[in-house]
Scaffold this motif. Structure first.
Motif, PDB file in Angstrom:
ATOM      1  N   GLU A  19       8.142  16.761  -1.546  1.00 23.93           N
ATOM      2  CA  GLU A  19       7.184  16.666  -0.445  1.00 23.93           C
ATOM      3  C   GLU A  19       6.987  15.209  -0.030  1.00 23.93           C
ATOM      4  N   VAL A  20       6.930  14.317  -1.015  1.00 24.08           N
ATOM      5  CA  VAL A  20       6.789  12.891  -0.719  1.00 24.08           C
ATOM      6  C   VAL A  20       8.003  12.396   0.065  1.00 24.08           C
ATOM      7  N   LYS A  21       9.178  12.822  -0.337  1.00 27.82           N
ATOM      8  CA  LYS A  21      10.405  12.404   0.343  1.00 27.82           C
ATOM      9  C   LYS A  21      10.433  12.911   1.790  1.00 27.82           C
ATOM     10  N   LYS A  22       9.966  14.132   2.008  1.00 29.67           N
ATOM     11  CA  LYS A  22       9.925  14.685   3.367  1.00 29.67           C
ATOM     12  C   LYS A  22       9.024  13.850   4.272  1.00 29.67           C
ATOM     13  N   ILE A  23       7.881  13.444   3.725  1.00 34.45           N
ATOM     14  CA  ILE A  23       6.949  12.638   4.515  1.00 34.45           C
ATOM     15  C   ILE A  23       7.570  11.288   4.861  1.00 34.45           C
ATOM     16  N   GLN A  24       8.337  10.737   3.943  1.00 33.63           N
ATOM     17  CA  GLN A  24       8.982   9.442   4.176  1.00 33.63           C
ATOM     18  C   GLN A  24       9.928   9.484   5.374  1.00 33.63           C
ATOM     19  N   GLU A  25      10.450  10.662   5.685  1.00 27.88           N
ATOM     20  CA  GLU A  25      11.453  10.790   6.741  1.00 27.88           C
ATOM     21  C   GLU A  25      10.932  11.485   7.992  1.00 27.88           C
ATOM     22  N   PHE A  26       9.691  11.931   7.959  1.00 32.31           N
ATOM     23  CA  PHE A  26       9.173  12.756   9.044  1.00 32.31           C
ATOM     24  C   PHE A  26       8.733  11.914  10.240  1.00 32.31           C
ATOM     25  N   ASN A  27       8.963  12.430  11.454  1.00 31.97           N
ATOM     26  CA  ASN A  27       8.484  11.800  12.680  1.00 31.97           C
ATOM     27  C   ASN A  27       7.367  12.657  13.269  1.00 31.97           C
ATOM     28  N   PHE A  28       6.196  12.068  13.421  1.00 36.66           N
ATOM     29  CA  PHE A  28       5.028  12.793  13.897  1.00 36.66           C
ATOM     30  C   PHE A  28       4.989  12.833  15.420  1.00 36.66           C
ATOM     31  N   SER A  29       4.481  13.942  15.947  1.00 39.85           N
ATOM     32  CA  SER A  29       4.301  14.079  17.392  1.00 39.85           C
ATOM     33  C   SER A  29       3.009  13.382  17.802  1.00 39.85           C
ATOM     34  N   LYS A  30       2.803  13.257  19.105  1.00 34.89           N
ATOM     35  CA  LYS A  30       1.585  12.626  19.609  1.00 34.89           C
ATOM     36  C   LYS A  30       0.353  13.405  19.170  1.00 34.89           C
ATOM     37  N   GLN A  31       0.416  14.741  19.243  1.00 31.90           N
ATOM     38  CA  GLN A  31      -0.731  15.556  18.853  1.00 31.90           C
ATOM     39  C   GLN A  31      -1.063  15.370  17.378  1.00 31.90           C
ATOM     40  N   GLU A  32      -0.043  15.319  16.545  1.00 25.80           N
ATOM     41  CA  GLU A  32      -0.264  15.150  15.105  1.00 25.80           C
ATOM     42  C   GLU A  32      -0.867  13.786  14.797  1.00 25.80           C
ATOM     43  N   ILE A  33      -0.389  12.757  15.488  1.00 29.50           N
ATOM     44  CA  ILE A  33      -0.946  11.416  15.274  1.00 29.50           C
ATOM     45  C   ILE A  33      -2.385  11.354  15.771  1.00 29.50           C
ATOM     46  N   ASP A  34      -2.665  12.020  16.901  1.00 30.58           N
ATOM     47  CA  ASP A  34      -4.034  12.043  17.421  1.00 30.58           C
ATOM     48  C   ASP A  34      -5.000  12.666  16.414  1.00 30.58           C
ATOM     49  N   ASN A  53       0.820  -1.209   0.000  1.00 32.77           N
ATOM     50  CA  ASN A  53       0.000   0.000   0.000  1.00 32.77           C
ATOM     51  C   ASN A  53       0.856   1.261   0.000  1.00 32.77           C
ATOM     52  N   TRP A  54       1.993   1.208   0.679  1.00 37.00           N
ATOM     53  CA  TRP A  54       2.899   2.358   0.691  1.00 37.00           C
ATOM     54  C   TRP A  54       3.444   2.628  -0.710  1.00 37.00           C
ATOM     55  N   GLU A  55       3.873   1.578  -1.395  1.00 42.38           N
ATOM     56  CA  GLU A  55       4.412   1.729  -2.747  1.00 42.38           C
ATOM     57  C   GLU A  55       3.342   2.251  -3.709  1.00 42.38           C
ATOM     58  N   ILE A  56       2.129   1.725  -3.575  1.00 44.11           N
ATOM     59  CA  ILE A  56       1.028   2.167  -4.432  1.00 44.11           C
ATOM     60  C   ILE A  56       0.729   3.643  -4.191  1.00 44.11           C
ATOM     61  N   ALA A  57       0.648   4.032  -2.916  1.00 47.85           N
ATOM     62  CA  ALA A  57       0.313   5.418  -2.580  1.00 47.85           C
ATOM     63  C   ALA A  57       1.372   6.382  -3.098  1.00 47.85           C
ATOM     64  N   CYS A  58       2.632   6.048  -2.882  1.00 47.29           N
ATOM     65  CA  CYS A  58       3.721   6.923  -3.344  1.00 47.29           C
ATOM     66  C   CYS A  58       3.684   7.078  -4.863  1.00 47.29           C
ATOM     67  N   ALA A  59       3.541   5.959  -5.560  1.00 50.57           N
ATOM     68  CA  ALA A  59       3.536   5.995  -7.023  1.00 50.57           C
ATOM     69  C   ALA A  59       2.356   6.804  -7.552  1.00 50.57           C
ATOM     70  N   SER A  60       1.187   6.600  -6.970  1.00 49.05           N
ATOM     71  CA  SER A  60      -0.019   7.248  -7.493  1.00 49.05           C
ATOM     72  C   SER A  60      -0.055   8.745  -7.213  1.00 49.05           C
ATOM     73  N   VAL A  61       0.371   9.173  -6.023  1.00 49.31           N
ATOM     74  CA  VAL A  61       0.359  10.619  -5.756  1.00 49.31           C
ATOM     75  C   VAL A  61       1.358  11.336  -6.659  1.00 49.31           C
ATOM     76  N   LEU A  62       2.470  10.678  -6.957  1.00 49.12           N
ATOM     77  CA  LEU A  62       3.462  11.285  -7.847  1.00 49.12           C
ATOM     78  C   LEU A  62       2.926  11.390  -9.273  1.00 49.12           C
ATOM     79  N   VAL A  63       2.276  10.326  -9.739  1.00 49.50           N
ATOM     80  CA  VAL A  63       1.698  10.343 -11.087  1.00 49.50           C
ATOM     81  C   VAL A  63       0.648  11.441 -11.207  1.00 49.50           C
ATOM     82  N   LEU A  64      -0.102  11.650 -10.131  1.00 48.48           N
ATOM     83  CA  LEU A  64      -1.182  12.633 -10.156  1.00 48.48           C
ATOM     84  C   LEU A  64      -0.697  14.058  -9.884  1.00 48.48           C
ATOM     85  N   GLY A  65       0.612  14.219  -9.724  1.00 45.13           N
ATOM     86  CA  GLY A  65       1.147  15.576  -9.660  1.00 45.13           C
ATOM     87  C   GLY A  65       1.731  16.043  -8.348  1.00 45.13           C
TER      88      GLY A  65
END
Length: 282
Positions: free
Chosen positions: A212-227, A195-207
Motif C-alpha cells: 500500500e505504501v508503494k502504491k501511494i509513492q507512485e499514485f497521481n491524485f486528481s484535482k478532486q482528490e487533492i481538494d 518528513n517523507w522518509e520518516i513517515a514511510c518508515a513509521s507507518v511500516l513499523v506500525l503495521g
C-alpha cells in the motif's frame, strides 16, 4: 495505482469536514497545480499520513489502550470494545477533566460521545488518537513523549511500547509539518524528503502494508482528490486555531483575575499601612 476503495474512503471521510469548514481562502481561489510534480509529492505525503498513519495509530490505540482495559476484550468486536471502554466511569472522569481544562475541545468531545451514543473510532484523527493514547494508556506513567530530533535513528522493529510511541510521535510531527505548511506544496525539498522518509518508515513499523505504501509513492491524485485533502488539512487547522483561541481566552481571563486580585491586595496593604501610621484604631 491506489485501490479505488481507499480513495473512496478518504473522500467520504473528508466530505463532512470540507463542507463544515468556511475559510476566507476557498480551495478554488488558490488551488494547487495538480500537474506539478511537487504538488503530487506533497499530496502523496499528506495521504500517507492522514490515511495510513491514522489507520496504524488507530490499530495501536485499540490493541494497547482499549482492549487491555476490557474484561475478555479479545472475544468481542472492536466496535463493542470501544463502546465498553468509553463507557467506563474512570475513562469518562478522565476525559471530562480534559474537557473542563480545554485539552479536549467541543468537536473532539462530540466524536467521543456523539448524540447517537455510538462512539466510532474510525472518525478519530491523529491528533485525537495521540491525545487518547497519552492520557489513557495503562502504562502512561512510564511512557515519554519527548520531542525527537529529525535525524534520530529509531529501531525498525521496536521491542518495547516506548519504541512504538516514538514512531507515533514522529507521525504526529509529520502531520504538523503538513498542516503548518504555508501552501499545499514543497517549499524546502530537504525538509520534505526528511518528513517523507520518516513517515514511510513509521507507518511500516506500525503495521502498514508495504504494498500500500508503494502504491501511494507512485499514485497521481486528481484535482478532486487533492481538494479533499486540502480541505481536511484546513479543517484540522481551523479546529486547532479555535482550540488555541479558547485556551488563550481562558489564560487571558486568569491573568485579568490575577491582576484584579493583586490590585485589591495592594490596596489592602496600603490601607493597613495608613491605619498603622495614623493609628486609626485609637
Amino acid at each position: 495505482m491506489v485501490h479505488h476503495g481507499h480513495i473512496l474512503v478518504i473522500l467520504l471521510i473528508f466530505t463532512d469536514s470540507a463542507q463544515a469548514v468556511q475559510t476566507s481562502d476557498p480551495v478554488g481561489a488558490n488551488a494547487p497545480d495538480v500537474s506539478s510534480v511537487y504538488t503530487q509529492r506533497f499530496a502523496r505525503l499528506s495521504y500517507l499520513v492522514i490515511e495510513l498513519g491514522t489507520k496504524v495509530i488507530r490499530t495501536f490505540f485499540l490493541k494497547d489502550v482499549v482492549r487491555p482495559g476490557i474484561t475478555n476484550g479479545e472475544h468481542i468486536t472492536d466496535k463493542d470494545a470501544v463502546l465498553r471502554f468509553f463507557g467506563k466511569h474512570e475513562v469518562i472522569r478522565e476525559l471530562e477533566k480534559l474537557k473542563k481544562t480545554k485539552v479536549i475541545f467541543a468537536s473532539q468531545w462530540n466524536l467521543l460521545y456523539p448524540a447517537s451514543g455510538h462512539t466510532d473510532v474510525e472518525t478519530f484523527d491523529i491528533t485525537l488518537l495521540v491525545l487518547l493514547i497519552r492520557k489513557l494508556h495503562p502504562d502512561k506513567a512510564n511512557l515519554k513523549w519527548s520531542a525527537l530530533k529529525e535525524n534520530a535513528t529509531l529501531p525498525s522493529s521496536p521491542q518495547t511500547t516506548q519504541g512504538f510511541i516514538d514512531h507515533i510521535q514522529r507521525l504526529k510531527n509529520v502531520r504538523n509539518y503538513i498542516q503548518h505548511s504555508a501552501t499545499f506544496g514543497i517549499q524546502d525539498m530537504e525538509k520534505f524528503c526528511t518528513n517523507w522518509e520518516i513517515a514511510c518508515a513509521s507507518v511500516l513499523v506500525l503495521g502498514a502494508d508495504p504494498k500500500e505504501v508503494k502504491k501511494i509513492q507512485e499514485f497521481n491524485f486528481s484535482k478532486q482528490e487533492i481538494d479533499t485533502i486540502v480541505c481536511e488539512i484546513r479543517s484540522s487547522a481551523e479546529d486547532n486555531k479555535r482550540h488555541f483561541d479558547s485556551r488563550f481566552d481562558r489564560l487571558e481571563l486568569l491573568i485579568f483575575s490575577f491582576v484584579r486580585d493583586v490590585r485589591f491586595a495592594i490596596f489592602f496593604v496600603v490601607l493597613i499601612a495608613l491605619a498603622i501610621n495614623y493609628q486609626w484604631w485609637i
